[in-house]
Design a protein around this motif. Structure first.
Motif, short mmCIF file in Angstrom:
data_model
loop_
_atom_site.label_atom_id
_atom_site.label_comp_id
_atom_site.label_asym_id
_atom_site.label_seq_id
_atom_site.Cartn_x
_atom_site.Cartn_y
_atom_site.Cartn_z
N SER A 168 -31.55 95.88 50.49
CA SER A 168 -32.59 95.35 51.46
C SER A 168 -32.62 95.98 52.63
O SER A 168 -33.32 95.82 53.68
N CYS A 169 -32.13 97.38 52.93
CA CYS A 169 -31.85 98.44 54.21
C CYS A 169 -31.51 97.35 55.15
O CYS A 169 -32.20 97.40 56.37
N HIS A 188 -24.61 110.57 49.17
CA HIS A 188 -24.71 108.99 49.31
C HIS A 188 -24.54 108.43 48.14
O HIS A 188 -25.41 107.66 47.83
N ALA A 189 -23.44 108.62 47.25
CA ALA A 189 -23.38 107.89 45.97
C ALA A 189 -23.38 106.46 46.25
O ALA A 189 -23.66 105.86 45.13
N THR A 190 -22.84 105.76 47.17
CA THR A 190 -22.68 104.52 47.19
C THR A 190 -24.07 103.68 48.01
O THR A 190 -24.08 102.68 47.88
N ALA A 191 -25.12 104.52 48.39
CA ALA A 191 -26.10 104.14 48.88
C ALA A 191 -26.94 103.33 47.72
O ALA A 191 -27.00 103.53 46.78
N LEU A 192 -27.53 101.96 48.37
CA LEU A 192 -28.07 101.14 47.65
C LEU A 192 -29.50 101.27 47.78
O LEU A 192 -30.66 100.73 47.23
N SER A 193 -29.82 101.66 49.07
CA SER A 193 -31.37 101.55 49.56
C SER A 193 -31.57 102.55 50.81
O SER A 193 -30.53 103.22 51.48
#
Length: 372
Positions: A168-169, A188-193
């Motif tokens: 959700s940033c 940024h492999a762990t980034a979700l947003s």
């Protein structure tokens, strides 16, 4: 002829050659007058053709026993021997006696006033003097307008990205600024947003021109010509050649500075030899070239890749949005950069400066006084 007469003539000749005064062998002789026409066809004496003033000549090869001389009306000499010098001679009827220049004045001269600065001197007045001027024209405005033109257009800076570890940033993980036009590796492999901010708007630049001083000019120019001045006039006057148009003011005299005219030359004119111009123009400047009120700012769309090299499928994300990336981000690129348009008119209206400072005025006055 008899031998006696021949002998007598010989003795007469010999007596003349030897300087004797007694003539022998001649009982009688008659002396005859050759008459006024004797030798009339003999032509001018040899001394009248030698290029010299000699003998009884009044000039070079003229006057006296030679043909009459022509009268030079401006040399103070009775060239033709008629007893009349310059203006006294009827040959010089076109000349006239005019007052000589008083002490402290130059001239007399022939003077022409007009819009042309290169008027040729008239006959009889062949020697031009430095030109003077009248009616200084000071332009308005005194400086040329400042203008501004586009030197570099409006552009956009780097595009800021923020990577989050939630969907959700909300939980910030890392930030990165991306330049448009290339694929950027982004681990940024762990980034979700991800969220994308607007690129910075970079103002354009303007180049100025103008702000130059406009030269002051003269509307009228005064041409002054000196001539040969002769004699044959009353005391205090000189014999002057006729003055042809456009030198129609009659003879004039001149004096440096502002001076009252003498009685003999009562008509005054003030002219100037130069101009003192201390005017300057303030420097031109131009304001920043920014988008107009309706132009907005920069915007960008970024493609997010789960692999390196920006080759696989991507997730687009625009400005001011939150985009979920379930597989992380390994590379990215700006695929659409929106640059604000240059406002209508470009840099026009952004100029300032070019204001006049100082003053201009005529200098080195010359007083000219004429007969009429």
């Amino acid at each position: 002829m008899s031998r006696a007469i021949t002998a007598s003539l010989f003795i007469f000749w010999a007596a003349l050659e030897l300087g004797c005064t007694t003539i022998l062998g001649v009982d009688d002789y008659v002396v005859q007058d050759p008459g006024p026409d004797a030798g009339a066809d003999a032509g001018p004496a040899a001394g009248c053709q030698d290029g010299l003033q000699n003998g009884e000549e009044l000039g070079i090869d003229c006057g006296g026993p030679c043909p009459p001389c022509e009268e030079d009306c401006a040399n103070g000499t009775d060239d033709n021997g008629d007893g009349a010098v310059d203006c006294e001679d009827t040959i010089c009827a076109q000349h006239q006696c005019i007052p000589e220049a008083p002490a402290g004045w130059d001239g007399p001269f022939a003077v022409a006033v007009g819009a042309m600065a290169d008027v040729a001197c008239p006959g009889g007045w062949p020697a031009p003097k430095p030109v003077a001027h009248m009616e200084l024209q000071v332009p308005a405005p005194a400086c040329t307008d400042c203008t501004c033109t586009v030197a570099t257009p409006i552009s956009c800076g780097l595009t800021p990205l923020v990577f989050y570890v939630d969907e959700s940033c909300s939980l910030t993980g890392a930030a990165e600024n991306v330049v448009a036009g290339s694929c950027v590796g982004s681990a940024h492999a762990t980034a979700l947003s991800v969220s994308v901010g607007p690129p910075a708007t970079v103002a354009g630049t303007c180049a100025f021109d103008g702000g130059d001083r406009v030269v002051a000019t003269w509307a009228q120019h005064v041409t002054t010509c000196a001539g040969g001045l002769g004699a044959g006039c009353a005391a205090g006057s000189v014999c002057a050649p006729p003055i042809a148009m456009p030198f129609g003011t009659g003879a004039c005299i001149s004096g440096e500075g502002n001076m009252p005219c003498p009685d003999a030359y009562p008509v005054p004119t003030t002219a100037f030899r130069d101009v003192a111009d201390t005017r300057t123009c303030t420097a031109c400047t131009c304001g920043q070239l920014l988008p107009g009120p309706s132009g907005g700012g920069c915007a960008a769309t970024v493609a997010l890749y789960a692999d390196l090299g920006c080759t696989g499928g991507f997730v687009p994300t625009g400005v001011n949005g939150c985009t979920q990336v379930s597989d992380g981000v390994e590379s990215l690129e700006v695929i659409d950069l929106q640059v604000p348009a240059t406002p209508p008119g470009g840099c026009s209206g952004l100029a300032s400066g070019g204001d006049p400072e100082g003053q201009v005025e005529p200098s080195e006055p010359l007083t000219i006084c004429c007969l009429r």
